[in-house]
Structures are given as structure tokens and as C-alpha cells.
Write an enzyme that holds these catalytic residues in place. Structure first.
Site, short mmCIF file in Angstrom:
data_model
loop_
_atom_site.label_atom_id
_atom_site.label_comp_id
_atom_site.label_asym_id
_atom_site.label_seq_id
_atom_site.Cartn_x
_atom_site.Cartn_y
_atom_site.Cartn_z
N TYR A 136 88.76 73.41 -47.97
CA TYR A 136 87.46 73.22 -48.30
C TYR A 136 86.98 72.74 -49.26
CZ TYR A 136 86.92 76.50 -44.01
OH TYR A 136 87.03 77.13 -42.79
N SER A 137 86.59 73.58 -50.68
CA SER A 137 85.41 73.14 -51.52
C SER A 137 87.39 72.33 -52.65
CB SER A 137 84.84 74.08 -52.37
OG SER A 137 83.82 74.00 -51.35
N MET A 138 88.62 72.23 -52.40
CA MET A 138 89.36 71.69 -52.86
C MET A 138 89.03 70.56 -52.82
SD MET A 138 92.00 74.69 -54.37
CE MET A 138 93.19 73.43 -54.01
N LYS A 188 86.41 68.59 -53.44
CA LYS A 188 85.29 68.25 -54.32
C LYS A 188 86.25 67.47 -55.26
CE LYS A 188 81.91 71.38 -52.85
NZ LYS A 188 81.64 71.66 -51.77
N TYR A 233 75.67 75.49 -56.62
CA TYR A 233 76.11 75.08 -56.05
C TYR A 233 75.55 74.47 -54.46
CZ TYR A 233 81.26 75.08 -54.29
OH TYR A 233 82.78 74.47 -53.81
#
Length: 391
Positions: free
Chosen positions: A49-51, A53, A165
Site C-alpha cells: 500500500y502506501s509504502m 509512495k 494525507y
């Protein structure tokens, strides 16, 4: 880790720690698939997921190093739909209560100060995003089309005035496509993933991984990301996405904000590149000066000082924000052991990483439980690691 498995908080988990470029610890516990009784192992493929980014942020800075863009450039230069922007007026209660505003810059998108949001945040814009199903999920079509839909909505606030966020890094993924002339998957593979040996990390579960793809669980009764209406369910490990029926096995959306799946060793290769100032072995991705620039605080103060009302993957007090991740400004104010300058971020399935330039440390933690706010596993992990450092 075993206590989390025994108490049915996590189905399974793994942690990998390197110091000075050498592996010093690995452990895995529990299961990647409870129903099939499959163990959580080192080669388990997980949703990060947001890793994702930080990977997208690195991609954008690679283009900046080539002189193809600069961070103060307005987003509308690359995606015309964002040229004439409007923002919600302060105190707005309806999506049509807006006023003209500046177009956010690439730097504001990188630092989540652009005025964008997520459907799981509180507020008028998140509610509209929820109603229009704007989340950049793996089964939601093309990145270009979803970005255009997002541009039709107003911003939650004037760019630069707050921190929230958001899907900003998804939008930057589209900028990478426009500037490079490649799809985000093609750019990632050619410029970052293959050079770093991250062959098990892609937007779709890589072929040949068989049943190594982990299932996703949630303790919530509703959606696994329904933070605004979060209700604990009867089963703390309710299955919400399983190998064989997952949209991540044939993703149509290349989400730079949350779309990658991969293994813990692959992500450690990325972390080691960050720790080493842009290189991992013979491969250089960015210059050390660019990485140093990215891992500094780019906010006027800590995140908490920016009028935050949103979800975040890290504490907000004592934490600044760089390009792609959070930066520790004061461990005491963050109330988590750490070094000044720690660079970190996590994903909605409770995955987490941090790079500590003071202790020459890289840590990656994998599990598959959404939302990541369910349990305090991250500060507990940092406390355990710092408690073990006695030299």
C-alpha cells in the site's frame, strides 16, 4: 510478533533488520493464509500500500535530476485538468462552497500540502471522494482517467495552508507517466525495481509466485479502510482479500500512492538504497545529495503544526515530512524511541519501514491487517529494536 499472532491481532508477520549493510535479524511468525494453513515466510508477497509512495517520490526526483521538471512547477503544466483550481471555503459544509485558488505545485503534492485528501479522512472533500469512489484501487481502470475525475473536484483547502494525507502521490505517478512517456509500471521496472533487483515487486502479483501471495484481514465489521465509520467486528481477523480472487492479481490501476505488492527482501533493497544515499551495490538510482534533500523535513515545523485533521501512517507531533516519508524531528515529542533524522512510512495493511542514518539501520516489517491504526505495533517494534541496541 508471536504474541500478536497468539492473540489474533495479526494472522502472520515478518521483520528484517540490517545494520551497516549487513543483515542482523530476520523472523517470521504466523500464517499468510489462515484457511489454507500456509505460513508467513520470507518470500511471502504482501500488499505494501502506501509504502509505494516513497518509490514514486524517488521516481519523480529521478526526473528532476535529469532536468525534466522542477518542484515549484504547477501541476497544471503536466495535467491540464488541474489548471483552474478551486478550494473549499473555510468551514464549508457542501462541495459547491468554493473559491478560486492557486494550482498546487509538485512540491506541495510530495509533502501532502496540496489540498487533496483520501475518502477515509473526515471532511467535505473526502465525503465527495467516497461518493464518487475515487481511491485509485487496483481494479479502478487507468491512472490517467482516475486523475481526470479527481481534478473535477475542488481542493479541501488552499495549497500550502495545511497538511492532509492524500492521493497526491497517485497524481504524481501520472506526472511521471506524462514526463517520461512510459506507464508508471514501465518506469518503475526499468529505472528502479530491476536495477535494485526487486524482481518480486510489481503492481500485479508477479507470475510464478503461486500461493505465496498473502491474504488480507481486518478487525472491522465494515470496509477494511472505512475509518470514518470504523466498527470492531466479531472476528478480529476477518478475511477481506484472498489469493486467487484478489484485484492485485491483475491490476488495471497503477497506483503510485498504494499499488505495489512485493517481498520483504525486495523492500529492504529499496531501504538500503535510501540509507546508502542513492546506491545499492553497483547500481546508482539517485545522487546522495538528492536523497539527503528528500529525507529532510520540508514542512515549516512538525506535521501537527500544520492544522492536521486527517489520518496518517505515523505520529504527527515531533515528526516532520520529507519527500515520500516522515522525518523524526524530536523522538521525545513523538513519544517513540528513535534517532533525529529517521526516515519512515507505512502502509494501510500495517507494513512499516524506517531508515536510521545515525545508527546505520534499515528495518522492514510486513504483515497484512487493515487498517494500520488497529494496534500500536510500530512504536512497539521501534522500542524493541532500540532496546536491543546496547553498543
Amino acid at each position: 510478533m508471536q504474541s500478536y499472532v497468539d492473540s489474533r491481532k495479526f494472522a502472520g508477520a515478518s521483520v528484517l533488520i540490517a545494520q551497516g549493510g549487513q543483515e542482523v535479524f530476520f523472523h517470521a511468525a504466523g500464517q499468510r493464509n489462515i484457511a489454507a494453513d500456509l505460513p508467513f515466510e520470507r518470500d511471502t508477497v504482501a500488499r505494501i500500500y502506501s509504502m509505494t509512495k516513497p518509490v514514486t517520490s524517488v521516481a519523480l526526483m529521478m526526473l528532476a535530476e535529469h532536468g525534466l521538471l522542477h518542484l515549484d512547477a504547477p501541476l497544471g503544466e503536466f495535467i491540464p485538468a488541474f489548471r483552474d483550481m478551486r478550494a473549499l471555503i473555510p468551514g464549508a459544509t457542501r462541495i459547491d462552497q468554493t473559491e478560486p485558488c492557486a494550482t498546487p505545485t509538485l512540491h506541495q503534492l510530495l509533502t501532502h500540502t496540496a489540498g487533496l485528501s483520501y475518502p477515509f479522512n473526515p471532511g467535505v472533500l473526502p465525503q465527495a471522494m467516497e461518493e464518487e469512489d475515487i481511491l485509485f484501487r487496483p481494479d479502478q481502470g487507468s491512472l490517467a482517467a482516475m486523475t481526470e475525475r479527481l481534478a473535477a473536484l475542488p481542493l479541501a483547502f488552499k495549497p500550502g495552508s495545511r497538511w492532509e494525507y492524500s492521493v497526491a502521490i497517485d497524481v504524481l505517478g501520472r506526472v511521471v507517466e506524462v514526463v517520461s512517456g512510459q506507464s508508471l509500471a514501465e518506469f518503475f521496472e526499468a529505472e528502479i525495481l530491476t536495477p535494485l533487483g526487486m524482481d518480486q515487486t510489481r503492481f500485479s502479483v508477479p507470475e510464478g509466485t503461486g500461493d505465496r501471495f498473502a491474504s488480507l484481514y481486518t478487525p472491522l465489521a465494515g470496509g477494511a479502510m472505512a475509518l470514518n465509520a470504523a466498527r470492531k467486528g466479531d472476528d478480529p481477523l476477518r478475511l477481506v482479500d484472498v489469493a486467487g480472487r484478489s484485484p492485485f492479481e491483475a491490476a488495471t490501476m497503477q497506483s503510485g500512492g498504494g499499488g505495489l505488492v512485493g517481498t520483504i527482501d525486495d523492500y529492504m533493497a529499496f531501504c538500503e538504497m535510501l540509507r546508502r544515499g542513492g546506491t545499492n551495490g553497483e547500481t546508482r538510482i539517485l545522487s546522495p545529495r538528492t536523497l539527503g534533500f528528500m529525507m529532510r523535513n520540508h514542512l515549516p515545523g512538525d506535521i501537527a503544526s500544520m492544522g492536521v485533521a486527517s489520518f496518517a501512517e505515523q505520529p504527527m507531533e515531533g515528526m516532520g515530512f520529507g519527500l515520500g516519508g516522515a522525518v523524526v524531528l524530536d523522538p521525545a515529542r513523538a513519544r517513540v524511541p528513535g534517532s533525529i533524522g529517521d526516515f519512515s512510512w507505512g502502509g494501510m495493511a500495517s507494513t512499516f519501514f524506517w531508515v536510521d542514518p545515525v545508527l546505520d539501520l534499515s528495518v522492514v516489517f510486513f504483515t497484512q491487517l487493515s487498517p494500520s491504526s488497529s494496534y500500536p505495533a510500530r512504536p512497539q517494534l521501534k522500542a524493541l529494536v532500540h532496546g536491543a541496541l546496547v553498543g
